[in-house]
Motif scaffolding. Structure first.
Motif, PDB file in Angstrom:
ATOM      1  N   ARG A  77      -5.291  -4.167   2.202  1.00 31.67           N
ATOM      2  CA  ARG A  77      -3.963  -4.077   2.189  1.00 31.67           C
ATOM      3  C   ARG A  77      -3.074  -2.937   2.628  1.00 31.67           C
ATOM      4  N   THR A  78      -2.109  -3.364   3.266  1.00 32.33           N
ATOM      5  CA  THR A  78      -1.335  -2.139   3.719  1.00 32.33           C
ATOM      6  C   THR A  78      -0.082  -1.730   2.671  1.00 32.33           C
ATOM      7  N   SER A  79       0.632  -1.029   3.016  1.00 36.39           N
ATOM      8  CA  SER A  79       1.719  -0.502   2.068  1.00 36.39           C
ATOM      9  C   SER A  79       2.745  -1.438   2.110  1.00 36.39           C
ATOM     10  N   VAL A  80       2.662  -2.725   2.537  1.00 37.71           N
ATOM     11  CA  VAL A  80       3.922  -3.496   2.511  1.00 37.71           C
ATOM     12  C   VAL A  80       3.358  -4.870   2.213  1.00 37.71           C
ATOM     13  N   ALA A  81       3.653  -5.582   1.130  1.00 39.94           N
ATOM     14  CA  ALA A  81       3.238  -7.008   0.485  1.00 39.94           C
ATOM     15  C   ALA A  81       2.770  -7.949   1.551  1.00 39.94           C
ATOM     16  N   ASP A  82       1.729  -8.504   1.258  1.00 43.18           N
ATOM     17  CA  ASP A  82       1.257  -9.629   2.085  1.00 43.18           C
ATOM     18  C   ASP A  82       0.886  -9.430   3.421  1.00 43.18           C
ATOM     19  N   ILE A  83       0.752  -8.046   3.676  1.00 40.30           N
ATOM     20  CA  ILE A  83       0.362  -7.724   5.129  1.00 40.30           C
ATOM     21  C   ILE A  83      -0.858  -6.769   5.090  1.00 40.30           C
ATOM     22  N   TYR A  84      -1.687  -7.180   5.780  1.00 34.01           N
ATOM     23  CA  TYR A  84      -3.147  -6.725   5.700  1.00 34.01           C
ATOM     24  C   TYR A  84      -3.580  -6.200   7.091  1.00 34.01           C
ATOM     25  N   ALA A  85      -4.630  -5.262   7.195  1.00 27.33           N
ATOM     26  CA  ALA A  85      -5.103  -4.962   8.489  1.00 27.33           C
ATOM     27  C   ALA A  85      -6.564  -4.571   8.414  1.00 27.33           C
ATOM     28  N   VAL A  86      -7.036  -5.090   9.645  1.00 23.08           N
ATOM     29  CA  VAL A  86      -8.545  -4.981   9.819  1.00 23.08           C
ATOM     30  C   VAL A  86      -9.007  -4.564  11.138  1.00 23.08           C
ATOM     31  N   GLY A  87     -10.132  -3.753  11.316  1.00 23.26           N
ATOM     32  CA  GLY A  87     -10.534  -3.436  12.377  1.00 23.26           C
ATOM     33  C   GLY A  87     -10.362  -2.070  13.038  1.00 23.26           C
ATOM     34  N   GLU A  88     -10.431  -1.850  14.203  1.00 25.59           N
ATOM     35  CA  GLU A  88     -10.143  -0.580  14.734  1.00 25.59           C
ATOM     36  C   GLU A  88      -8.775   0.212  14.398  1.00 25.59           C
ATOM     37  N   CYS A  89      -7.828  -0.652  13.864  1.00 25.09           N
ATOM     38  CA  CYS A  89      -6.513  -0.364  13.851  1.00 25.09           C
ATOM     39  C   CYS A  89      -6.427   0.135  12.195  1.00 25.09           C
ATOM     40  N   ALA A  90      -7.330  -0.058  11.643  1.00 26.96           N
ATOM     41  CA  ALA A  90      -7.402   0.205  10.147  1.00 26.96           C
ATOM     42  C   ALA A  90      -7.977   1.309   9.692  1.00 26.96           C
ATOM     43  N   GLU A  91      -7.197   2.124   8.845  1.00 30.24           N
ATOM     44  CA  GLU A  91      -7.937   3.481   8.402  1.00 30.24           C
ATOM     45  C   GLU A  91      -8.162   3.304   6.848  1.00 30.24           C
ATOM     46  N   HIS A  92      -9.413   3.341   6.380  1.00 33.49           N
ATOM     47  CA  HIS A  92      -9.849   3.259   5.211  1.00 33.49           C
ATOM     48  C   HIS A  92     -10.295   4.219   4.490  1.00 33.49           C
ATOM     49  N   ARG A  93      -9.841   4.922   3.532  1.00 28.23           N
ATOM     50  CA  ARG A  93     -10.313   6.098   2.947  1.00 28.23           C
ATOM     51  C   ARG A  93     -10.322   7.345   3.970  1.00 28.23           C
ATOM     52  N   GLY A  94      -9.353   7.311   4.793  1.00 27.21           N
ATOM     53  CA  GLY A  94      -9.265   8.398   5.972  1.00 27.21           C
ATOM     54  C   GLY A  94     -10.291   8.171   7.263  1.00 27.21           C
ATOM     55  N   ILE A  95     -10.770   7.042   7.123  1.00 28.99           N
ATOM     56  CA  ILE A  95     -11.749   6.688   8.277  1.00 28.99           C
ATOM     57  C   ILE A  95     -11.253   5.481   9.138  1.00 28.99           C
ATOM     58  N   ALA A  96     -11.050   5.642  10.511  1.00 28.60           N
ATOM     59  CA  ALA A  96     -10.801   4.536  11.105  1.00 28.60           C
ATOM     60  C   ALA A  96     -12.281   4.246  11.995  1.00 28.60           C
ATOM     61  N   TYR A  97     -12.882   3.029  11.791  1.00 28.45           N
ATOM     62  CA  TYR A  97     -14.052   2.561  12.382  1.00 28.45           C
ATOM     63  C   TYR A  97     -14.084   2.112  13.799  1.00 28.45           C
ATOM     64  N   GLY A  98     -15.041   2.647  14.551  1.00 29.77           N
ATOM     65  CA  GLY A  98     -15.206   1.891  15.934  1.00 29.77           C
ATOM     66  C   GLY A  98     -16.260   1.182  16.318  1.00 29.77           C
ATOM     67  N   LEU A  99     -17.009   0.959  15.186  1.00 32.48           N
ATOM     68  CA  LEU A  99     -18.309   0.213  15.430  1.00 32.48           C
ATOM     69  C   LEU A  99     -17.970  -1.284  14.795  1.00 32.48           C
ATOM     70  N   VAL A 100     -18.838  -2.142  15.322  1.00 36.82           N
ATOM     71  CA  VAL A 100     -18.628  -3.715  14.880  1.00 36.82           C
ATOM     72  C   VAL A 100     -18.861  -4.006  13.412  1.00 36.82           C
ATOM     73  N   ALA A 101     -20.054  -3.384  13.036  1.00 40.10           N
ATOM     74  CA  ALA A 101     -20.496  -3.793  11.749  1.00 40.10           C
ATOM     75  C   ALA A 101     -19.478  -3.496  10.495  1.00 40.10           C
ATOM     76  N   PRO A 102     -19.082  -2.296  10.463  1.00 36.56           N
ATOM     77  CA  PRO A 102     -17.867  -1.985   9.559  1.00 36.56           C
ATOM     78  C   PRO A 102     -16.625  -2.901   9.599  1.00 36.56           C
ATOM     79  N   LEU A 103     -16.318  -3.209  10.901  1.00 35.56           N
ATOM     80  CA  LEU A 103     -15.207  -4.058  10.992  1.00 35.56           C
ATOM     81  C   LEU A 103     -15.356  -5.629  10.586  1.00 35.56           C
ATOM     82  N   TYR A 104     -16.616  -6.138  10.933  1.00 38.62           N
ATOM     83  CA  TYR A 104     -16.970  -7.368  10.456  1.00 38.62           C
ATOM     84  C   TYR A 104     -17.082  -7.512   8.608  1.00 38.62           C
ATOM     85  N   GLU A 105     -17.495  -6.207   8.187  1.00 40.85           N
ATOM     86  CA  GLU A 105     -17.637  -6.213   6.825  1.00 40.85           C
ATOM     87  C   GLU A 105     -16.111  -6.171   6.025  1.00 40.85           C
TER      88      GLU A 105
END
Length: 705
Positions: free
Chosen positions: A266-294
């Motif tokens: 979930r992003t900071s705005v209600a009903d808007i989400y982000a996944v993939g290379e554009c998302a930063e989770h716990r300070g990390i933006a992943y560039g590999l396939v497996a995390p993006l699919y998870e």
């Protein structure tokens, strides 16, 4: 019922995988619209290098063709870039003016190539390597020009260079670090790779900084900071990526390096989400396939099961199984010398194979394999488990490649083979044995195994071949007890439970043990299975081992009642009864249980094999906790309304563990192997649960008779 409107901004691998997961869970829940900036359907960006190298055609890397969108009633807008989000009105708008309303919005905007501030970098003849159009431009240039240069000695740069060589161009690679692929490799493995690639025709400029791109109207060469120049008619920039955050940032969504998300994407705005290379989770933006699919899987669960408790995304252990110019490599975890020490380092000059395992604070934290990646899965599991260095001595990773059939047989069914698509060995085996699939290609089409980065392709092929030869899932998937025999634990157990054997010696003789006297591994196992069959554990005292199995279990009762009030007799009675029923039974290993009278009792409910606590909702029963290394948090098996139901469910679970586990297999490991969901489904079959409960109390009933 009107469907909810789901809009996905981005037609790449992460966003479309999330849509695939949603369609699996609830295909009728959403009216789905997808916007993609490229004029084509979803394709595998990782395999662009295969296209460039001539190993695949453009059409062969399409993941979902046009018909897939039609079949799933997905409205796809290609060649459209979303430039505005009105989160108040819940509308997105594209650059060309197309508008779409949404109830839920997924941002999967991916990333763009990082273009460093080099003088002349915007000239014609300088391109990035990111999409199908880049591939076409490189192919067209190869027909006109002779010399190419690649800025960047990482994975993408080397793959581009290999493709340019295949296209007949002389190729130089410029890298600003002292060795290639410095994020995935150490100096030794990188040097092995450099020598191999030089033999294939590449030229390298290491520790080199590009000052400018020379040429008046178009690129003609590269000048380094040292003043040295080289000729190049085509320059490829492959030095990294930048998450695409402009849309989110301009719409008031919180961004850092990428779009900031929580454990449910979930992003900071209600009903808007982000996944993939554009998302930063716990300070990390992943560039590999497996995390993006998870991430996509977690978000799909949240959107399709909003009223259920869904597992969060807690981060990933980055790993990469790569193949560069025919050389297989694997890298996982922390491999830099500044952050980790060396636990194991081996080099086979004849085979050209190199292995290094790193450690920190006595725990395995990373690994590199070069030339032979057959041990990749075993090492990946050790890193994920934060296993102690001593675990190398008993793991398949330490035993070396050995016989491939032995390695596959020793792999647990639940061990992940394809990390990108989370496909296990057992899934692949079942495709061959139960579904009758004949080839790795058929398995890929059914499960997606090896369909993303392709790094696991050789292992998938090996498992398919192995399963076809063995012909039986049960016999193929089970490893021998020890070197004395080809029998697995399950085969030996079944022979004892259902045969007419009266002693260990008879079993050893009848089942063709290679070593007639057995050893200190198999003999205790056979003795335990005999004790399980006969129910006779009377020769051992409570807590005393039978071979390497144990009689009885330790049960602790923790009562948080106010000293001035009456004690919680239910908690005490439940603990006493559970301990009494199990005191004459043999278990695969030592068990610890705790019964707590309330939620706030500090009794370690979540770090015991069985943890039971009283609560306003009923008796909460947790299983598979473990306080020692590897630490495991107990998982909720179920909630019982009464004291009697709690005892019944706990006893049934313990009896199932006794019947199904291998000797010396901890309860946490057995639950991990069986699967918590499968365990729940088994125990919530009322008739079967009652039968297991009765078996657990069998010795008591015999005594009464």
């Amino acid at each position: 019922m009107n469907k909810l409107k789901l809009v996905v901004v981005g037609n790449g691998m992460a966003g479309v995988r999330c849509v695939e997961e949603i369609l699996k869970l609830d295909p009728e829940r959403f009216q789905i619209t997808i916007f993609g900036s490229e004029p084509r359907p979803n394709y595998n960006r990782i395999l662009l290098s295969k296209v460039l190298q001539g190993n695949s055609a453009m059409d062969e890397i399409i993941i979902n063709d046009w018909s897939w969108y039609d079949e799933n009633r997905i409205r796809l807008y290609t060649g459209e870039t979303v430039v505005k989000i009105d989160s108040g009105k819940k509308i997105v708008e594209t650059k060309s003016g197309i508008k779409a309303e949404y109830d839920m919005l997924i941002l999967a905007t991916g990333s763009s190539p990082f273009i460093p501030p080099i003088d002349g970098v915007r000239k014609p003849g300088v391109i990035a390597f990111r999409n199908m159009d880049d591939c076409r431009i490189m192919m067209e240039h190869a027909e006109k020009y002779r010399k190419a240069a690649v800025i960047g000695g990482g994975l993408l740069g080397l793959e581009a260079a290999r493709g340019l060589l295949n296209l007949g161009m002389e190729t130089d690679v410029i890298h600003n670090a002292p060795y290639l692929m410095n994020r995935q490799l150490d100096y030794m493995s990188a040097e092995l790779l450099r020598k191999e690639l030089e033999a294939q025709g590449m030229r390298f400029w290491l520790n080199a900084n590009t000052e400018s791109i020379t040429g008046r109207s178009r690129a003609k060469g590269i000048r380094f900071a040292t003043g040295v120049s080289i000729e190049a008619d085509l320059v490829i920039v492959a030095v990294g990526i930048i998450p695409n955050v402009e849309l989110a940032k301009s719409s008031g969504i919180r961004t850092n390096r990428a779009i900031v998300v929580d454990d449910y994407m979930r992003t900071s705005v209600a009903d808007i989400y982000a996944v993939g290379e554009c998302a930063e989770h716990r300070g990390i933006a992943y560039g590999l396939v497996a995390p993006l699919y998870e991430q996509g899987k977690v978000l799909a669960q949240l959107l399709c099961r909003p009223n259920e408790e869904c597992p969060p995304y807690v981060g990933s252990v980055p790993s990469a199984q790569l193949k560069v110019s025919g050389v297989e490599m694997f890298s996982v975890g922390e491999i830099q010398e500044q952050a980790a020490g060396t636990a194991l380092q081996m080099y086979d000059g004849i085979k050209g194979a190199y292995k290094k395992v790193t450690m920190a604070d006595g725990k395995i934290c990373g690994a590199i394999l070069y030339g032979d990646t057959s041990e990749a899965n075993a090492l990946l599991q050790l890193v994920k488990q934060n296993a102690p260095v001593s675990a190398l001595a008993s793991s398949s990773a330490q035993q070396g490649a050995g016989n491939q059939d032995e390695q596959i047989a020793a792999m647990p069914d639940k061990e992940t083979v394809c990390a990108c698509n989370a496909v296990s060995k057992g899934t692949i085996m079942r495709c061959v044995v139960e579904d009758g699939l004949e080839t790795a290609q058929q398995v890929k089409e059914k499960t997606k195994a090896s369909g993303s980065c392709g790094g696991c392709k050789s292992m998938v092929e090996a498992i398919v071949s192995y399963a076809k030869r063995k012909g039986s899932l049960d016999s193929a998937a089970a490893a021998p007890i020890c070197a004395c025999t080809d029998c697995s634990h399950e085969q030996a157990k079944q022979a004892i439970m259902h045969g007419a054997y009266g002693s260990v010696e008879q079993v050893v003789s009848a089942l063709g043990w290679k070593r007639k006297s057995g050893c200190d591994v198999c003999v205790p196992a056979l003795r335990y299975y005999f004790a399980l069959r006969t129910g006779d554990a009377s020769k051992a005292q409570e807590g005393e081992p039978i071979g390497k199995a144990y009689v009885g279990m330790a049960v602790t009762v923790a009562d948080e009642s106010d000293p001035s009030s009456l004690p919680n007799y239910d908690a005490r009675s439940l603990g006493d009864e559970l301990g009494r029923l199990g005191r004459k039974l043999a278990f695969p290993t030592r068990l610890k249980a705790v019964v707590a009278s309330g939620l706030h009792q500090a009794a370690g409910v979540l770090v015991h094999d069985i943890g039971i606590t009283d609560s306003p909702a009923g008796w909460q029963i947790y299983v598979a906790g473990h306080a020692e290394n590897p630490v495991r948090q107990g998982q909720l098996l179920g909630i019982a309304e009464s004291y009697g139901e709690a005892l019944e469910l706990s006893a049934a679970c313990l009896q199932l563990y006794r019947e199904k586990a291998e000797f010396m297999e901890p309860l946490w490991k057995w639950v991990e192997r069986e699967g918590l969901v499968e365990l729940r489904e088994t125990l919530f079959d009322t008739d079967y649960r009652l039968a297991l409960h009765a078996s657990f109390r069998g010795w008591e009933q015999e005594a009464l008779a």
